[in-house]
Every structure is written in structure tokens, then in C-alpha cells.
Design an enzyme around this catalytic site. Sequence first.
Site, mmCIF file in Angstrom:
data_model
loop_
_atom_site.group_PDB
_atom_site.id
_atom_site.type_symbol
_atom_site.label_atom_id
_atom_site.label_comp_id
_atom_site.label_asym_id
_atom_site.label_seq_id
_atom_site.Cartn_x
_atom_site.Cartn_y
_atom_site.Cartn_z
ATOM 1 N N TYR A 38 -8.258 0.425 -3.415
ATOM 2 C CA TYR A 38 -7.194 1.028 -4.227
ATOM 3 C C TYR A 38 -6.312 -0.095 -4.778
ATOM 4 O O TYR A 38 -6.504 -1.266 -4.437
ATOM 5 C CB TYR A 38 -6.363 1.990 -3.360
ATOM 6 C CG TYR A 38 -5.788 1.297 -2.155
ATOM 7 C CD1 TYR A 38 -4.560 0.655 -2.223
ATOM 8 C CD2 TYR A 38 -6.494 1.229 -0.957
ATOM 9 C CE1 TYR A 38 -4.050 -0.033 -1.142
ATOM 10 C CE2 TYR A 38 -5.987 0.545 0.141
ATOM 11 C CZ TYR A 38 -4.777 -0.082 0.040
ATOM 12 O OH TYR A 38 -4.277 -0.769 1.113
ATOM 13 N N THR A 89 0.822 -1.216 0.000
ATOM 14 C CA THR A 89 0.000 0.000 0.000
ATOM 15 C C THR A 89 0.847 1.254 0.000
ATOM 16 O O THR A 89 0.455 2.282 -0.559
ATOM 17 C CB THR A 89 -0.926 -0.008 1.235
ATOM 18 O OG1 THR A 89 -1.832 -1.095 1.105
ATOM 19 C CG2 THR A 89 -1.708 1.279 1.363
ATOM 20 N N SER A 112 1.646 -7.822 -0.675
ATOM 21 C CA SER A 112 2.432 -8.754 0.142
ATOM 22 C C SER A 112 1.716 -10.062 0.457
ATOM 23 O O SER A 112 2.333 -10.993 0.967
ATOM 24 C CB SER A 112 2.925 -8.082 1.417
ATOM 25 O OG SER A 112 1.901 -7.958 2.358
ATOM 26 N N THR A 157 1.671 -4.464 4.163
ATOM 27 C CA THR A 157 1.571 -4.719 5.605
ATOM 28 C C THR A 157 1.046 -6.117 5.943
ATOM 29 O O THR A 157 1.241 -6.592 7.052
ATOM 30 C CB THR A 157 0.671 -3.665 6.282
ATOM 31 O OG1 THR A 157 -0.574 -3.631 5.594
ATOM 32 C CG2 THR A 157 1.324 -2.302 6.258
ATOM 33 N N ASP A 158 0.381 -6.770 4.978
ATOM 34 C CA ASP A 158 -0.273 -8.049 5.293
ATOM 35 C C ASP A 158 0.697 -9.118 5.784
ATOM 36 O O ASP A 158 0.383 -9.880 6.697
ATOM 37 C CB ASP A 158 -1.030 -8.582 4.068
ATOM 38 C CG ASP A 158 -2.264 -7.753 3.747
ATOM 39 O OD1 ASP A 158 -2.568 -6.803 4.499
ATOM 40 O OD2 ASP A 158 -2.935 -8.050 2.739
ATOM 41 N N LYS A 174 0.476 -7.680 12.615
ATOM 42 C CA LYS A 174 -0.612 -6.818 12.160
ATOM 43 C C LYS A 174 -1.876 -7.273 12.878
ATOM 44 O O LYS A 174 -2.296 -8.417 12.743
ATOM 45 C CB LYS A 174 -0.776 -6.919 10.641
ATOM 46 C CG LYS A 174 -1.810 -5.945 10.080
ATOM 47 C CD LYS A 174 -1.895 -5.994 8.548
ATOM 48 C CE LYS A 174 -2.834 -4.911 8.038
ATOM 49 N NZ LYS A 174 -2.946 -4.904 6.556
ATOM 50 N N GLU A 177 -0.345 -29.198 27.043
ATOM 51 C CA GLU A 177 -1.616 -29.757 26.577
ATOM 52 C C GLU A 177 -1.434 -31.034 25.752
ATOM 53 O O GLU A 177 -2.407 -31.662 25.350
ATOM 54 C CB GLU A 177 -2.378 -28.719 25.751
ATOM 55 C CG GLU A 177 -2.904 -27.554 26.563
ATOM 56 C CD GLU A 177 -4.024 -27.941 27.521
ATOM 57 O OE1 GLU A 177 -4.948 -28.652 27.089
ATOM 58 O OE2 GLU A 177 -3.963 -27.545 28.689
#
Length: 332
Positions: free
Chosen positions: A29, A15, A62, A95-96, A168, A289
Site C-alpha cells: 500500500y 501507515t 518514517s 512505525t519504522d 519495533k 568486552e
Amino acid sequence: ADKLPNIRILATGGTIAGSGATSTTTVGYTAATVGVQKLIDAVPEMKTVANVSGEQVFQIASENMSNEHWLKLAKRVNELLGQDDVDGVVITHGTDTLEETSYFLNLTVKSKKPVVLVGSMRPSTAISADGPINLYNAVILAGSPDARGRGVLVSLNDQISAAREVSKTNTSTMDTFRSPDLGMLGYMQGNKAYFYRSPSRRHTADAEFDVSKLDRLPQVDIVYGYANVNRVAVDAHLKAGVAGLVHAGVGNGSLANTVKPALVDARKQGVMVVRASRTGSGIVTRNGEANDDELDFVAADNLSPQKARILLMLALTKTRDSREVQRMFREY
Ligand SMILES: NC(=O)CC[C@H](N)C(=O)O
């Protein structure tokens, strides 16, 4: 006057290099359309804080980042940081998956010189675009002697975060990059970096991984835990020939009765199994666990599933011994 640092900007898309139809277009966009020189030209203020030069390595959104992109990027960063005339590297990135690329580089860059990943949430054409200020800050950070030796850094929204911890956390807001529980490393304010802590796990120059001669990485995939889960996903990955599986389990990496036998089958066939958690923070306890000693599984410590996947891929370039892999999950 002091000599300005030489900073190379490696542009990969996202972006920060995106453009929209109008100044109010902040969704819908197109990412990865603006070239690196245009990004640099948009922030002439950078010339007062560094000698900046740019290089377009990729031009992608990304979500399309791949192991092959990472190998190429890591090799280029190592090449550049080996040069006396490069003091630091800034990488512009969508950013992803920015948190994944930064952790990969945190484990594969062989230098104490600063490497800073930066992105933006608003495209370059938007009102109050955050890209220019984020890029300006990233260049200052990459040129800061104080940033040396702290591992790969992420900087957006006037904050400095550690590659290992940051994630993120929000689909759209400016403050999306957070480090749950452990917190950020510092701030960018008034043209200066302020640090308050350093990562304590091994990274960069102190890491044992070497990708300089690799052109591919072992296939490692993630399977997700949820109520009413079945073994279909594990079996499909097994059939596809994975070398490792990260189980993004519920809670403290719990295994449902329907999935545990599938993972046991996978391990018997030589697939390395790592138990992680989908909760977003906290430690997955070894032998908690599930009895990892008995099952020959590895616990992810507090790495998110997507970061555990990266460490597991790199671990599998060095060993197929589950104890060795567990050691790495304690140290990185
Ligand atoms: N804010 C962003 O950078 C998201 C744009 C795009 N999905 C990417 O990650 O490249």
C-alpha cells in the site's frame, strides 16, 4: 461534567495515514497519503473524550525521518505544550522509526504534559484497520492526568510503552512494539489508561538538552558487527567526517580484531565512539568486552544502537568529553 482535555494531533505520515488499492491490501500500500483532518473525521468517538484539533507537520514514510524533521517536531511540541490551552499532544507516525522519534522527543521535550506517539500496522483502507482504535486510545492517554511526568509514551495495540525502552520487533504483526526484558508501562482498556510503572531514567522536563536554538545536529552514524567483519565501514564514516560512531557490536559490545584499530584511529581523530550491542536487549558493560578507560570509548548501557545514536548526537551538542558522555549514558 468534567471539562474535556484539549489535545493537539500532529500528523507526520506513516501507515496510519496510508491507503491501499483494496480492503485486503495490507502490504504494498502507499504510506502517508491521508491528511490529518480525514484521520480525525474517521474517529468521531474522539469528540466524547477530548477536544481534538489537528495539524499536518509532515507527510512522510518514517524511513525518511531525518534529524531536521526531529528538530522541527521537537520545537513545535514545546511551543504547543507551553500553551495553557493545550493539555497533551498526540503524534501520528510511521512505525519504522517511531521508536527513534519518541526517544528523541523524550530527551528534548520540556514539559510534564503527555506526549503520545501512535501509528498502525494496517493502512486506513484495510479490513480491521488498527489506526482508528490506536488513535482513539492515544487521545485518551494524552488527556490522562496519570500520564503526566512519565516521559514520552508510545501506544499501539492497547499497550502503553516508554519511549526509551520500546522497539519495533516484528515486520508486520499488530503486537510489534515491545520492550524486551523491561516490559511495557501499562494498558489501554475500556477507555482508560492503566499504569503499572514509570521510567526511572531522566527525561523530558528533567533532561539537560535544549534544541530550541539548533537547526542541525552533529553527524553520528552506526556501524554493524558480524562475523568476518572488516574496517571498511568505519574508515568510510571517518572519511565522511562523522562526529560520533555507534558500534552495534556482537554480544556485550565485543570488538573484532579487524575493527578495533579502526575505531581507535577514529577516537584519535576526535570521533566519539560508543559501544552498543546488536542483540536487542541487555547492558553493554563499561570496561567489559573492551577496556573503555584505556580506549577512551563510551559504553551504551542498554540502549539499542539506534537510540544510542540519538543520545550521542544530543550529548555532542553539549560536550566533547568522553566521561561526560558516559555520565549521560548512565543517566538517560
Ligand atoms: N507500519 C508503518 O507505519 C510502516 C510504513 C512506513 N514504512 C513508515 O514507517 O512510515
